[in-house]
Write a protein that holds these residues in place. Structure first.
Motif, PDB file in Angstrom:
ATOM      1  N   GLN A 130       0.971  -1.502   0.276  1.00 47.17           N
ATOM      2  CA  GLN A 130      -0.085   0.350   0.087  1.00 47.17           C
ATOM      3  C   GLN A 130       0.790   1.357  -0.391  1.00 47.17           C
ATOM      4  O   GLN A 130       0.518   2.349  -0.466  1.00 47.17           O
ATOM      5  CB  GLN A 130      -0.799  -0.439   0.827  1.00 47.17           C
ATOM      6  CG  GLN A 130      -1.468  -1.322   1.277  1.00 47.17           C
ATOM      7  CD  GLN A 130      -2.150  -1.268   2.684  1.00 47.17           C
ATOM      8  OE1 GLN A 130      -2.733  -0.361   3.303  1.00 47.17           O
ATOM      9  NE2 GLN A 130      -2.392  -2.470   3.302  1.00 47.17           N
ATOM     10  N   LEU A 131       2.283   1.111   0.958  1.00 54.86           N
ATOM     11  CA  LEU A 131       2.420   2.125   0.465  1.00 54.86           C
ATOM     12  C   LEU A 131       3.190   2.980  -0.788  1.00 54.86           C
ATOM     13  O   LEU A 131       3.628   2.780  -1.751  1.00 54.86           O
ATOM     14  CB  LEU A 131       4.197   2.123   1.192  1.00 54.86           C
ATOM     15  CG  LEU A 131       3.980   1.411   2.323  1.00 54.86           C
ATOM     16  CD1 LEU A 131       5.403   0.690   2.691  1.00 54.86           C
ATOM     17  CD2 LEU A 131       3.671   1.993   3.991  1.00 54.86           C
ATOM     18  N   GLN A 132       2.435   4.436  -0.540  1.00 57.82           N
ATOM     19  CA  GLN A 132       3.231   5.486  -1.331  1.00 57.82           C
ATOM     20  C   GLN A 132       4.895   6.428  -1.729  1.00 57.82           C
ATOM     21  O   GLN A 132       4.671   6.623  -0.167  1.00 57.82           O
ATOM     22  CB  GLN A 132       1.966   5.789  -2.456  1.00 57.82           C
ATOM     23  CG  GLN A 132       1.298   4.967  -3.089  1.00 57.82           C
ATOM     24  CD  GLN A 132      -0.167   5.611  -2.998  1.00 57.82           C
ATOM     25  OE1 GLN A 132      -0.192   6.876  -3.232  1.00 57.82           O
ATOM     26  NE2 GLN A 132      -1.543   4.859  -2.868  1.00 57.82           N
ATOM     27  N   ALA A 133       5.253   7.148  -1.951  1.00 60.53           N
ATOM     28  CA  ALA A 133       6.373   7.961  -2.161  1.00 60.53           C
ATOM     29  C   ALA A 133       5.585   9.327  -1.392  1.00 60.53           C
ATOM     30  O   ALA A 133       4.049   9.386  -1.445  1.00 60.53           O
ATOM     31  CB  ALA A 133       6.718   9.135  -3.374  1.00 60.53           C
ATOM     32  N   GLY A 134       6.177   9.425   0.192  1.00 59.94           N
ATOM     33  CA  GLY A 134       4.905  10.481   0.381  1.00 59.94           C
ATOM     34  C   GLY A 134       4.909  10.302   2.027  1.00 59.94           C
ATOM     35  O   GLY A 134       4.767  10.356   2.933  1.00 59.94           O
ATOM     36  N   ASP A 135       4.718   8.881   2.015  1.00 60.23           N
ATOM     37  CA  ASP A 135       4.419   8.055   3.504  1.00 60.23           C
ATOM     38  C   ASP A 135       5.408   7.584   4.023  1.00 60.23           C
ATOM     39  O   ASP A 135       6.909   7.855   4.435  1.00 60.23           O
ATOM     40  CB  ASP A 135       3.779   6.580   2.964  1.00 60.23           C
ATOM     41  CG  ASP A 135       2.181   6.343   2.211  1.00 60.23           C
ATOM     42  OD1 ASP A 135       1.491   7.663   2.051  1.00 60.23           O
ATOM     43  OD2 ASP A 135       2.070   5.765   1.684  1.00 60.23           O
ATOM     44  N   MET A 136       5.273   7.641   5.742  1.00 53.95           N
ATOM     45  CA  MET A 136       6.658   6.964   6.534  1.00 53.95           C
ATOM     46  C   MET A 136       5.844   6.443   7.320  1.00 53.95           C
ATOM     47  O   MET A 136       4.584   5.776   7.307  1.00 53.95           O
ATOM     48  CB  MET A 136       6.493   8.314   7.375  1.00 53.95           C
ATOM     49  CG  MET A 136       7.742   8.494   8.143  1.00 53.95           C
ATOM     50  SD  MET A 136       7.846   9.725   9.436  1.00 53.95           S
ATOM     51  CE  MET A 136       8.012  10.764   8.854  1.00 53.95           C
TER      52      MET A 136
END
Length: 439
Positions: free
Chosen positions: A402-408
């Motif tokens: 589910q992770l995308q650029a901008g996630d932490m």
């Protein structure tokens, strides 16, 4: 002034790393002094490293040794209110700690740091930036290397983290700059009240040329007369603060921009405050840090303390396993700026804590709350996104697609670790290995 002139017999109370460093210091620098060691534990750490020729009493108090001593050097973990230590003081025998012996010996500038939270990061980063600026700096005290062991290094500057326990037995430490970062409830099993705890911390300013205090926490302002005062803060006017210049947020010293906040790799507003403190301390010590700013930009924090452990394809992974209580997790989340979603891992052994204060922090963030561990289900009611998982590994496996650029992805558990891990370090190492594997 030769403080050793009338001292012929020293009793060291408490072994471990600190006690051994005291014994080794006395053998090297004060060989004329007779040394005895007392440790009431049956198997104290470091006993096997103690020179067999040194008299020792293990597993009990040896009161006649204490009352015939010229000086007693006690471990910070032993309260001055301990009846046997109180008897020594009542007999007018000086009771000091290792930092006091360091103060008697040191002839180079010293920076000292105390506070309830953040002092290890400030201490470490002060040393990193000073060394990067060309000043040979030794770092220790309550972090890493005992203060007396630092004297063996050929240093131009010493940076010490000092706990309230260490400050209780320190009278004569002269420092070019001292910082009192913040005050929150801690060690109430040792102190009568918060005022008592604060008073111990305030001792850091006794012989300080410059006092550095937190403009956002009035309890840190020095009670004693200090030649110079510098403040840091984010919410109240301060000498070292954040300010806008040309539509960019800068860390500023006396209104002058030093570094864009976006250039830091450290995570969290509390770490911005930590960096401002470092700048204030180094300015007070006369260290020109401009040439070392690249080291500041690349600094990712102490292991397990809001430590950036992976940054791949715009996804940031942060190991804050040291957050074993609610206040630490609050600090990690306060003022956190995100481009995407925060996947926050919480849970473990709650130690009876009330987690409800975290709900307001959760509400303010674009959050997916991932709960695990023995008391992880206690977090489920605090945010609509909350979900319970069997393990940290299970969480990472499920959220990774589910992770995308901008996630932490941040591990800041607000709990102790000993349900599923050997220690908070082990927990952080497991998270870091998973982060790097899946990043």
């Amino acid at each position: 002034m030769d403080r050793w002139h009338h001292i012929h017999k020293v009793v060291v109370v408490g072994l471990g790393i600190t006690g051994l460093s005291v014994v080794n210091y006395l053998r090297k620098y004060q060989p004329q002094v007779a040394v005895q060691v007392i440790d009431t534990r049956q198997s104290p750490p470091g006993l096997e490293l103690l020179d067999s020729r040194i008299p020792r009493c293990i597993g009990d108090w040896q009161l006649d040794w204490l009352l015939s001593a010229d000086l007693v050097v006690t471990n910070p973990g032993i309260a001055l209110a301990t009846p046997q230590i109180q008897q020594v003081r009542d007999a007018n025998i000086p009771v000091v700690g290792d930092v006091e012996l360091f103060a008697w010996h040191v002839d180079k500038p010293v920076i000292a740091i105390t506070g309830s939270n953040g002092k290890s990061t400030v201490t470490d980063l002060t040393g990193v930036l000073a060394n990067a600026s060309g000043i040979k700096t030794a770092v220790g005290g309550n972090i890493g290397v005992p203060a007396l062991d630092l004297l063996q290094e050929d240093a131009e500057l010493y940076v010490l983290e000092l706990s309230s326990f260490q400050l209780e037995t320190t009278q004569h430490l002269s420092v070019v700059a001292a910082a009192f970062l913040n005050l929150s409830e801690d060690h109430m099993d040792r102190y009568i009240s918060m005022d008592d705890y604060r008073e111990a911390k305030q001792r850091i300013f006794l012989h300080a040329d410059t006092a550095v205090y937190n403009a956002d926490d009035p309890t840190t302002q020095p009670d004693t007369a200090v030649a110079n005062r510098l403040s840091f803060g984010l919410h109240h006017p301060a000498d070292y603060t954040l300010a806008e210049h040309h539509h960019t947020s800068y860390l500023c010293a006396h209104g002058q921009p030093v570094l864009p906040a976006a250039d830091l790799r450290l995570v969290g507003m509390h770490n911005i405050a930590n960096v401002l403190t470092v700048l204030a301390l180094l300015d007070a010590a006369g260290v020109s840090y401009q040439s070392g700013l690249d080291a500041l930009k690349s600094y990712t924090g102490l292991t397990h303390r809001c430590q950036l452990v992976a940054d791949n394809q715009g996804i940031i992974w942060v190991n804050d396993s040291k957050a074993t209580n609610v206040a630490s997790t609050e600090a990690a989340l306060s003022g956190l700026h995100l481009k995407g979603t925060l996947y926050l891992l919480v849970g473990g052994v709650g130690k009876g804590a009330d987690f409800s204060p975290l709900a307001d922090y959760f509400k303010a963030l674009p959050l997916k709350l991932c709960c695990f561990g023995r008391d992880g289900k206690q977090f489920l009611a605090l945010h609509p996104s909350a979900e319970y998982f069997d393990s940290i590994e299970n969480i990472i496996q499920i959220i990774r697609p589910q992770l995308q650029a901008g996630d932490m992805v941040m591990l800041s558990p607000a709990c102790a670790s000993f349900d599923q891990f050997r220690s908070f370090m082990h927990r952080g190492d497991v998270f870091t290995e998973l982060a790097r594997r899946y990043a």
